[in-house]
Design a protein around this motif. Sequence first.
Motif, PDB file in Angstrom:
ATOM      1  N   SER A   1      78.036  -5.734  46.081  1.00 29.75           N
ATOM      2  CA  SER A   1      78.641  -4.562  47.214  1.00 29.75           C
ATOM      3  C   SER A   1      78.613  -5.652  48.971  1.00 29.75           C
ATOM      4  O   SER A   1      77.481  -6.377  49.316  1.00 29.75           O
ATOM      5  N   SER A   2      79.805  -4.885  49.645  1.00 27.66           N
ATOM      6  CA  SER A   2      79.761  -5.769  51.086  1.00 27.66           C
ATOM      7  C   SER A   2      78.875  -5.305  52.044  1.00 27.66           C
ATOM      8  O   SER A   2      78.676  -5.948  53.134  1.00 27.66           O
ATOM      9  N   ARG A   3      78.258  -4.174  51.567  1.00 28.80           N
ATOM     10  CA  ARG A   3      77.142  -3.420  52.546  1.00 28.80           C
ATOM     11  C   ARG A   3      76.325  -3.809  53.457  1.00 28.80           C
ATOM     12  O   ARG A   3      75.417  -4.776  53.161  1.00 28.80           O
TER      13      ARG A   3
ATOM     14  N   ILE B   1      79.173 -13.422  51.445  1.00 32.70           N
ATOM     15  CA  ILE B   1      79.635 -12.220  51.995  1.00 32.70           C
ATOM     16  C   ILE B   1      78.041 -11.443  52.594  1.00 32.70           C
ATOM     17  O   ILE B   1      77.839 -11.670  54.153  1.00 32.70           O
TER      18      ILE B   1
END
Lengths: 469, 195
Positions: B75-77, B100
């Motif tokens: 995830s890009s969180r 990312i």
Amino acid sequence: MGRTLAEKVWESHVVRRFEGEPDLLYIDLHLVHEVTSPQAFDGLRASGRVVRRTDLTLATEDHNIPTINIDQPIADPISRAQVQALRTNCAEFGVPLYSLGNVEQGIVHVVGPQLGLTQPGMTVVCGDSHTSTHGAFGALAFGIGTSEVEHVLATQTLPLKPFKTMAITVEGDLPPGVTAKDVILAVIAKIGTGGGQGYVLEYRGSAIEALSIEGRMTICNMSIEAGARAGMIAPDDTTFEYLKGRDHAPKGAEWEAAVDYWRTLRTDDDATFDAEVILDASALSPFVTWGTNPGQGLPLSGSVPSPDEAANEVERAAIAHALEYMGLTPGMPLREIEVDTVFVGSCTNGRIEDLRAVAEVLKGRTVAPSVRMLVVPGSVRVKHQAQEEGLDAVFIAAGAEWREAGCSMCLAMNPDKLAPGERSASTSNRNFEGRQGPGGRTHLVSPAVAAATAVTGHLCAPSDLATIA
Amino acid sequence: MEPFVRHTGTALPLRRSNVDTDQIIPAEYLKRITRHGFEDGLFAAWRKDPNFVLNQPHHADVSILVAGPDFGTGSSREHAVWALQNYGFKVVLSSRFADIFRGNSGKGGLLTAHVDQSVIEELWTEIEANPDLEVTVDLEHREVRAGSIIASIEVDDYVRWRLMEGLDDIGITLAHVDAISAFESKRPEFMPTTA
């Protein structure tokens, strides 16, 4: 020398290039959702900045929202506050928003394409790693973090270093029962979760060209699970047919101009990729994951691997740890793994074609009594389409739950989650530890395998059902 | 953003590969709308295990994370970066980072420095033998020093310059607003708008 598709799209978006600095790239479409945007809007507010291009920005609510009782206030106060923050921010900064209850609401990567907003040759970003989905149209689309969300809101650009390019060539015909999901799971198993790191993947070859737009989106969606920020497929007549007539697609003379341009968006014959991977489509079969990252997958006909098969100590530890978490023992046939939950949905497999595939298997059959099955459409439009086709009746008759649109159990931010120790077959994209709920265990599968698994209660393909029914 | 030139502290040996951002901070913690207070979610599932390395009293004040390959996948969180920073980490060392995560770290001032896996293994061994070992990550001279270990670190030139100057990306870009306007005036008519 010729250029690749990714290089063509990149070059056409360079706002500024200066030796020793990243290229400043223009962003054609910025999609926004409630989870990764509040701190970005806060940053704008703190520095007195505005959204430069509200007309190239679109927000929807998807990650955090419930999939039942959506006419009532969101029960979890923290989730409610986050969704409210998005509504307040969009109103204050003038960003269009599709809220819960709006017919255009849905998962951000389902909404953009179905509105015709995602078009070939565009740059598309969103604070979500599955933005790679939009590459199915020949767009350069990738996930960004919240600081970058703020950067795009303020400037409509991003400073970026060029990616390397990797060709993933899949030639031949997929055997019956083998789907786009199986192809991408096989690709990730082959190159690993870090194999695409630093690359844009371009999927090509006759097996890719034969796929529908939905199938192409499934493939590009999971590029990030191979470590690649973006995946792309050259646009063709399949792409143009999908786009024609959609709300935001070009019309009249502009359509002709657009198609003329889109036809140039192909990798030149004399272009070279930095890396190339080749798969034989005819050798692929339904693929499932057994471990805790998307690269830990095998054909459904296989068995749980042993740490002793590892090539090195790091991998040996990773397999051992995954087996412990998943509660599996080496040598166990994958078909014997029993699940208690089946999840159909997500930006990977929550589109109408996916729901049709599930209904085709479930028609006339019932979900095993030991299994809870959730079917969550990717958008309100997908939900309506499914209902028009009577798919909802098939799901309900089989004993599945038919829900409202959202990300749901893909990441379990809303109440849809696994309890500790529960095991799912899921059409989503990540089998990380706890992804679908703390202590939950996830096996990634295609919609067809998910449906067949729901019927028997153990991992299997529709072809296994024929002998039972 | 505060400039980063070098940092000295104690380090946490995390003998795990493929540490995804769901492990760094699970989704249930992402509902907050602030940029602070994420330290309680850092490695939340693993911290429930009393034997987890971060729970060991001799690793209480660590500020450098020494991790296995493919750190920050998934995830890009950016909450993953904030959770590490809120907890007190200034540096992550690994032989391979997800794109990312690495980008997010640079924006927020968390240094992600690439070192060879052999150096990671040496650091793990040394830190496990002596948890109080002082580790220095020197961005200016591009090296990591710990006891007898001296090894080079790889950091992107531009990211290094920004971190050492403590510069804000948006401010840098807005200095080129004329170039952005010029580009916009030439975009094809058929490009879609959300309006």
